[in-house]
Design a protein around this motif. Structure first.
Motif, mmCIF file in Angstrom:
data_model
loop_
_atom_site.group_PDB
_atom_site.id
_atom_site.type_symbol
_atom_site.label_atom_id
_atom_site.label_comp_id
_atom_site.label_asym_id
_atom_site.label_seq_id
_atom_site.Cartn_x
_atom_site.Cartn_y
_atom_site.Cartn_z
ATOM 1 N N ASP A 80 0.829 -1.211 0.000
ATOM 2 C CA ASP A 80 0.000 0.000 0.000
ATOM 3 C C ASP A 80 0.861 1.258 0.000
ATOM 4 O O ASP A 80 0.517 2.262 -0.646
ATOM 5 C CB ASP A 80 -0.928 0.008 1.211
ATOM 6 N N ALA A 81 1.984 1.224 0.721
ATOM 7 C CA ALA A 81 2.871 2.385 0.763
ATOM 8 C C ALA A 81 3.522 2.630 -0.597
ATOM 9 O O ALA A 81 3.656 3.776 -1.039
ATOM 10 C CB ALA A 81 3.943 2.193 1.832
ATOM 11 N N VAL A 82 3.936 1.557 -1.268
ATOM 12 C CA VAL A 82 4.513 1.698 -2.604
ATOM 13 C C VAL A 82 3.464 2.233 -3.571
ATOM 14 O O VAL A 82 3.732 3.147 -4.365
ATOM 15 C CB VAL A 82 5.072 0.348 -3.095
ATOM 16 N N LEU A 83 2.262 1.678 -3.506
ATOM 17 C CA LEU A 83 1.181 2.139 -4.382
ATOM 18 C C LEU A 83 0.889 3.620 -4.147
ATOM 19 O O LEU A 83 0.719 4.394 -5.101
ATOM 20 C CB LEU A 83 -0.074 1.304 -4.135
ATOM 21 N N ALA A 84 0.864 4.040 -2.880
ATOM 22 C CA ALA A 84 0.605 5.447 -2.584
ATOM 23 C C ALA A 84 1.687 6.343 -3.160
ATOM 24 O O ALA A 84 1.396 7.430 -3.693
ATOM 25 C CB ALA A 84 0.511 5.643 -1.060
ATOM 26 N N ASN A 127 7.999 -7.553 -17.905
ATOM 27 C CA ASN A 127 8.167 -7.404 -16.461
ATOM 28 C C ASN A 127 9.361 -8.174 -15.903
ATOM 29 O O ASN A 127 9.502 -8.299 -14.681
ATOM 30 C CB ASN A 127 6.891 -7.808 -15.720
ATOM 31 N N ASP A 128 10.224 -8.670 -16.777
ATOM 32 C CA ASP A 128 11.460 -9.315 -16.315
ATOM 33 C C ASP A 128 12.699 -8.519 -16.704
ATOM 34 O O ASP A 128 13.798 -9.057 -16.733
ATOM 35 C CB ASP A 128 11.560 -10.751 -16.834
ATOM 36 N N ASP A 129 12.520 -7.232 -17.000
ATOM 37 C CA ASP A 129 13.706 -6.416 -17.301
ATOM 38 C C ASP A 129 14.303 -5.888 -15.994
ATOM 39 O O ASP A 129 13.911 -6.299 -14.902
ATOM 40 C CB ASP A 129 13.388 -5.305 -18.320
ATOM 41 N N ASP A 130 15.274 -4.983 -16.094
ATOM 42 C CA ASP A 130 15.992 -4.530 -14.893
ATOM 43 C C ASP A 130 15.443 -3.222 -14.330
ATOM 44 O O ASP A 130 16.099 -2.553 -13.554
ATOM 45 C CB ASP A 130 17.487 -4.385 -15.194
ATOM 46 N N GLY A 131 14.208 -2.876 -14.684
ATOM 47 C CA GLY A 131 13.634 -1.611 -14.235
ATOM 48 C C GLY A 131 13.323 -1.545 -12.762
ATOM 49 O O GLY A 131 13.119 -0.449 -12.217
ATOM 50 N N ALA A 132 13.250 -2.677 -12.072
ATOM 51 C CA ALA A 132 13.115 -2.659 -10.609
ATOM 52 C C ALA A 132 14.485 -2.715 -9.950
ATOM 53 O O ALA A 132 14.716 -2.066 -8.927
ATOM 54 C CB ALA A 132 12.243 -3.822 -10.143
ATOM 55 N N ILE A 139 16.883 1.126 -0.753
ATOM 56 C CA ILE A 139 16.475 0.107 0.209
ATOM 57 C C ILE A 139 17.707 -0.529 0.833
ATOM 58 O O ILE A 139 17.752 -0.780 2.047
ATOM 59 C CB ILE A 139 15.578 -0.944 -0.471
ATOM 60 N N GLY A 140 18.730 -0.807 0.022
ATOM 61 C CA GLY A 140 19.980 -1.338 0.558
ATOM 62 C C GLY A 140 20.640 -0.389 1.532
ATOM 63 O O GLY A 140 21.241 -0.818 2.531
ATOM 64 N N ASP A 157 8.757 -3.472 -3.148
ATOM 65 C CA ASP A 157 8.886 -2.359 -4.084
ATOM 66 C C ASP A 157 8.762 -2.828 -5.528
ATOM 67 O O ASP A 157 8.098 -2.190 -6.349
ATOM 68 C CB ASP A 157 10.231 -1.667 -3.884
ATOM 69 N N ALA A 158 9.391 -3.954 -5.848
ATOM 70 C CA ALA A 158 9.477 -4.403 -7.243
ATOM 71 C C ALA A 158 8.155 -4.927 -7.775
ATOM 72 O O ALA A 158 7.867 -4.810 -8.974
ATOM 73 C CB ALA A 158 10.551 -5.479 -7.378
#
Length: 332
Positions: A80-84, A127-132, A139-140, A157-158
């Protein structure tokens, strides 16, 4: 390798590493984008400097979005936080503009249709590219010394935009940054990434091929051609191509910031994302001191080419805010 508690008790070093990570991401993104430019290659041959005109792409700007999402929710990152964050900082500001990857556009359209993660990422184009993977370095930073926690948050997040290899690639990068933040060795950083990838996956098999190339070649000069040809995917670079190449370059240059960027920026293909992740890993490991001041100032503010909100964010201020949040949470 130091512990997280040791880093929390050294706020100046924590801030340097966090700043180095986010600036490294931004510098690598901008320099790698130059490396893909025929104009700059014709003029300079090889990219060795952050020349005037270099600017951020979606790699930096979505990374800033992830940092902002973490700060907005006080570190309690949930779907929900990511969506917001995507609704507030992307949808409400006109969407994704230029230079972004297909799954990022697709996720925004899915959100507009009322889809929520993880479905917004599963039922999505490419949806398997490196965009996430390119956006989870903050985050790290926040989870320094906690690779498993970093991977868990990276998955959250991803999943708004990616699935399977795209998610595992993000988890690998976040975990690796978390280890780099506490002075992990090159081997420990690479191992942290590999541990987040299923063996029976395209990304896992490609990662192992990249490491086998490193073992066989021994030097980046001898590994250069096979890293391109043996991992190449037709038409467009996927995470199973770019992310193993990132960790091969990081390994072969021993995490050195300038050497890593030189080889990554001149890699061709997906050089902006490859250099962005290499820069983030090296910056997290060595701190902001390895980044020339002129470069830091040039990328400190994003261009907003993909996300308009990013023009109002300060990369260094975001890094410092993530450190303050991590310390505050650690003391609670």
């Amino acid at each position: 390798m130091r512990t997280r508690d040791e880093l929390l008790r050294a706020p100046d070093q924590f801030a340097s590493k966090a700043t180095g990570c986010l600036l490294g991401l931004a510098v690598g993104d901008a320099m790698g984008d130059l490396g893909r430019s025929a104009e700059y290659r014709n003029r300079y041959g090889m990219i060795t400097d952050l020349f005037p005109g270099a600017k951020s792409t979606d790699d930096t700007e979505f990374g800033l979005l992830t940092a902002r999402a973490l700060l907005d929710c006080g570190g309690d990152l949930t779907p929900d936080a990511v969506l917001a964050a995507w609704q507030n900082h992307i949808v409400a500001q006109g969407g994704v503009f230029e230079r972004a990857g297909k799954p990022l556009y697709g996720a925004v359209e899915n959100i507009k249709r009322g889809m929520q993660p993880p479905l917004s990422g599963r039922d999505n184009v490419q949806n398997d590219d490196d965009g996430a993977a390119m956006r989870v370095s903050p985050i790290g930073v926040f989870c320094a010394g906690q690779p498993e926690r970093a991977a868990a948050l990276a998955r959250i997040d991803a999943e708004i935009s990616h699935y399977a290899d795209g998610v595992w690639a993000a988890q690998a990068v976040a975990a690796a940054v978390a280890v780099a933040m506490v002075d992990g060795t090159t081997g420990e950083i690479v191992q942290a990434a590999r541990q987040q990838i299923p063996d029976d996956s395209w990304l896992g098999r490609a990662f192992d091929r990249a490491m086998a190339i490193c073992d066989r070649a021994g030097t980046i000069h001898d590994a250069w051609e096979p890293l391109h040809t043996e991992l190449w995917t037709p038409v467009h670079s996927m995470s199973a191509e770019a992310v193993p190449q990132v960790f091969a370059l990081f390994r072969l240059t021993e995490g050195d910031f300038r050497q890593g960027l030189f080889w990554a920026c001149n890699f061709g293909r997906d050089a902006d994302s490859i250099a962005a992740i290499c820069g983030a890993l090296s910056g997290a490991r060595h701190g902001a001191e390895v980044i020339p001041e002129r470069w830091a100032q040039q990328v400190r503010t994003a261009s907003g080419v993909s996300l308009r909100f990013a023009r109002d964010e300060d990369v260094i201020a975001l890094a410092e805010a993530l450190v303050a949040l991590a310390i505050r949470r650690g003391e609670a």
